[in-house]
Design a protein around this motif. Sequence first.
Motif, PDB file in Angstrom:
ATOM      1  N   THR A   1     -15.786   4.102   1.351  1.00  0.00           N
ATOM      2  CA  THR A   1     -15.327   5.476   1.623  1.00  0.00           C
ATOM      3  C   THR A   1     -14.997   6.204   0.316  1.00  0.00           C
TER       4      THR A   1
ATOM      5  N   MET B   1     -12.252  16.793  -0.107  1.00  0.00           N
ATOM      6  CA  MET B   1     -12.246  15.959   1.103  1.00  0.00           C
ATOM      7  C   MET B   1     -12.267  16.808   2.370  1.00  0.00           C
TER       8      MET B   1
ATOM      9  N   PRO C   1     -11.264  -5.309   6.482  1.00  0.00           N
ATOM     10  CA  PRO C   1     -11.259  -3.838   6.442  1.00  0.00           C
ATOM     11  C   PRO C   1     -10.749  -3.272   5.120  1.00  0.00           C
TER      12      PRO C   1
ATOM     13  N   ARG D   1     -11.246   7.250  19.777  1.00  0.00           N
ATOM     14  CA  ARG D   1     -10.167   6.816  20.662  1.00  0.00           C
ATOM     15  C   ARG D   1     -10.720   6.646  22.077  1.00  0.00           C
TER      16      ARG D   1
ATOM     17  N   LEU E   1      -3.915   4.843  -2.309  1.00  0.00           N
ATOM     18  CA  LEU E   1      -4.843   4.239  -3.267  1.00  0.00           C
ATOM     19  C   LEU E   1      -6.072   5.135  -3.469  1.00  0.00           C
TER      20      LEU E   1
ATOM     21  N   PHE F   1       0.808  -1.220   0.000  1.00  0.00           N
ATOM     22  CA  PHE F   1       0.000   0.000   0.000  1.00  0.00           C
ATOM     23  C   PHE F   1       0.846   1.277   0.000  1.00  0.00           C
TER      24      PHE F   1
ATOM     25  N   GLY G   1      -6.770  10.476   9.001  1.00  0.00           N
ATOM     26  CA  GLY G   1      -6.464  10.051  10.360  1.00  0.00           C
ATOM     27  C   GLY G   1      -5.066  10.438  10.812  1.00  0.00           C
TER      28      GLY G   1
HETATM   29  C1  HEM Z   1     -11.461   8.609   0.727  1.00  0.00           C
HETATM   30  C2  HEM Z   1     -11.191   7.409   1.163  1.00  0.00           C
HETATM   31  C3  HEM Z   1     -10.758   7.055   2.560  1.00  0.00           C
HETATM   32  C4  HEM Z   1     -10.860   7.775   3.726  1.00  0.00           C
HETATM   33  C5  HEM Z   1     -11.449   9.159   3.928  1.00  0.00           C
HETATM   34  C6  HEM Z   1     -10.275   6.965   4.784  1.00  0.00           C
HETATM   35  C7  HEM Z   1     -10.160   7.371   6.114  1.00  0.00           C
HETATM   36  C8  HEM Z   1      -9.558   6.632   7.102  1.00  0.00           C
HETATM   37  C9  HEM Z   1      -9.425   7.038   8.480  1.00  0.00           C
HETATM   38  C10 HEM Z   1      -9.924   8.355   9.050  1.00  0.00           C
HETATM   39  C11 HEM Z   1      -8.801   6.055   9.154  1.00  0.00           C
HETATM   40  C12 HEM Z   1      -8.542   5.987  10.655  1.00  0.00           C
HETATM   41  C13 HEM Z   1      -7.290   6.609  11.071  1.00  0.00           C
HETATM   42  C14 HEM Z   1      -7.207   6.805  12.557  1.00  0.00           C
HETATM   43  O1  HEM Z   1      -7.966   6.221  13.334  1.00  0.00           O
HETATM   44  O2  HEM Z   1      -6.345   7.558  12.922  1.00  0.00           O
HETATM   45  C15 HEM Z   1      -8.528   5.008   8.213  1.00  0.00           C
HETATM   46  C16 HEM Z   1      -7.903   3.832   8.533  1.00  0.00           C
HETATM   47  C17 HEM Z   1      -7.822   2.756   7.676  1.00  0.00           C
HETATM   48  N1  HEM Z   1      -8.204   2.737   6.339  1.00  0.00           N
HETATM   49 FE1  HEM Z   1      -8.943   4.275   5.277  1.00  0.00          FE
HETATM   50  N2  HEM Z   1      -9.861   5.795   4.247  1.00  0.00           N
HETATM   51  C18 HEM Z   1     -10.122   5.800   2.903  1.00  0.00           C
HETATM   52  C19 HEM Z   1      -9.818   4.807   1.998  1.00  0.00           C
HETATM   53  C20 HEM Z   1      -9.306   3.586   2.315  1.00  0.00           C
HETATM   54  C21 HEM Z   1      -8.971   2.552   1.367  1.00  0.00           C
HETATM   55  C22 HEM Z   1      -9.068   2.700  -0.152  1.00  0.00           C
HETATM   56  C23 HEM Z   1      -8.525   1.477   2.107  1.00  0.00           C
HETATM   57  C24 HEM Z   1      -8.025   0.127   1.678  1.00  0.00           C
HETATM   58  C25 HEM Z   1      -7.874  -0.311   0.500  1.00  0.00           C
HETATM   59  C26 HEM Z   1      -8.575   1.860   3.500  1.00  0.00           C
HETATM   60  C27 HEM Z   1      -8.206   1.029   4.565  1.00  0.00           C
HETATM   61  C28 HEM Z   1      -7.990   1.476   5.853  1.00  0.00           C
HETATM   62  C29 HEM Z   1      -7.446   0.632   6.913  1.00  0.00           C
HETATM   63  C30 HEM Z   1      -7.086  -0.840   6.815  1.00  0.00           C
HETATM   64  C31 HEM Z   1      -7.324   1.455   8.043  1.00  0.00           C
HETATM   65  C32 HEM Z   1      -6.761   1.070   9.418  1.00  0.00           C
HETATM   66  C33 HEM Z   1      -5.323   1.577   9.525  1.00  0.00           C
HETATM   67  C34 HEM Z   1      -4.696   1.313  10.886  1.00  0.00           C
HETATM   68  O3  HEM Z   1      -5.427   1.221  11.881  1.00  0.00           O
HETATM   69  O4  HEM Z   1      -3.470   1.193  10.946  1.00  0.00           O
HETATM   70  N3  HEM Z   1      -9.032   3.136   3.590  1.00  0.00           N
HETATM   71  N4  HEM Z   1      -8.993   5.373   6.971  1.00  0.00           N
END
Ligand code: HEM
Length: 413
Positions: A254, A291, A246, A302, A367, A114, A356
């Motif tokens: 999203t 965004m 996830p 949290r 991505l 990623f 985040g």
């Molecule tokens: C516009 C699109 C997206 C937004 C706005 C978004 C937003 C976020 C946010 C706010 C978090 C949490 C961060 C935190 O708690 O500090 C997060 C975590 C995560 N997102 Fe996204 N996301 C998007 C797209 C994606 C995509 C495309 C994927 C996977 C292909 C993805 C997979 C994940 C995963 C696995 C986490 C957990 C990361 C961790 O805990 O280490 N997200 N995302």
Amino acid sequence: MTMDNLAETGATSLHGSALPVLTVKQLEADPHGVFRQYRRDHAVVLHETGGYFILRFSDLDRLGRDPRVGPSGTSFPESLGISSGAIFDLFEYSMIMADGDVHRRRRAPLSRQFAARAINEMRQSIRRTADDLIDGWYGDGEVDFIGEFAAKLPARIIADLLGLPREDIPEFTRLVYVVTKIFSFGLYLDEIGKIEKAAQQLHDYVETAVDQHHHRPREDFLSAFLAAAAEAGELSPQEILYQIMPLIIGGTDTTRVALATQLALLLQHREQWAAVCDAPSLVPAAVTEAMRFEPTGASTVRVTRENVDVDGTVIPAGQLVTLSMMSAMRDEATYHRPDIFDIRRTDQPRLHPIFGFGAHRCIGEALARVELEESLSAITARIPQLQLDTPPKITGHMGVRRIDAAMRVSWKP
Ligand code: HEM
């Protein structure tokens, strides 16, 4: 925490006055207006469904990386009386709610695939997917943009990336749209039974895909992840499964909401739309501003590990804390004229809070950005005469926001 026992928190501000309690009803009616009204005088407020809301940019930035404010683990499902099942396991076993070394072990086998450099190599194929989708309806002169583009592009990309058959897309997207509701933290409590059923079905679907890749490894992401996880030897079968789920959830919904929102915002600001059509170099800034202005992810949750002072309000240990990106990204102290949509603004922070904070910063950021950028580039290059006929309605003010109705656009081919 409910309205009835909010008073028991004894939460007070620096001056000893009780913290305001925001209600779902007022926030759903006008989230930006309500956040704006309270943010001026209160760094912290309470929410009627439970926990504390942090409203200002500088506090989010600080608390998002503060070890005293950690991931919420299974606190949220437990607060709903859920202690087993697929929803519970999603919180228990995925990286999202894990802390410290557990989080590191779960995230590490996915990091390389990623990383921005690896994702940039997919740029051309993502652009081709966008062009293919446009080819499918260009001759019609009108389309439901959400159903025929915003939903399809991210689902195809994540299916191709993970090595899932494209014919499975309608079924797994149907499940994902239900399961994501749990990440709206409290807004869909009456649908828990339905969400649990969909989460279980998604679990079973991923389990089958993982089994198949296990027995017959291929040249794809899922096989590479399984090999990396096996080599590290640090993940249980349950954990392996709950890192893939996830990705499908985050990778599908999203970005769907963000794709629809960014196009609608630009078409509603015609001069900026024309500017992007004339100068494709404006695309990344347009994506970022969309965004910020109307985020897909309203907040992240949290839990306080110890008492934490936020601008004079002491939040006791063990409390759910919602970091409201939606409020912070309209904070007057950070952004000049924050309620104006302006793709040329020069005050965007280097790390956009929409993805985040700290170790948990979204693994799919690169991505998502490439999908949003290549989609906008394809549409502005091919249909600059595009018109917005039915604007989408984006709802929600916690966790993942929703966009459910159709969004119709038209053009003269
Ligand atoms: C516009 C699109 C997206 C937004 C706005 C978004 C937003 C976020 C946010 C706010 C978090 C949490 C961060 C935190 O708690 O500090 C997060 C975590 C995560 N997102 Fe996204 N996301 C998007 C797209 C994606 C995509 C495309 C994927 C996977 C292909 C993805 C997979 C994940 C995963 C696995 C986490 C957990 C990361 C961790 O805990 O280490 N997200 N995302």
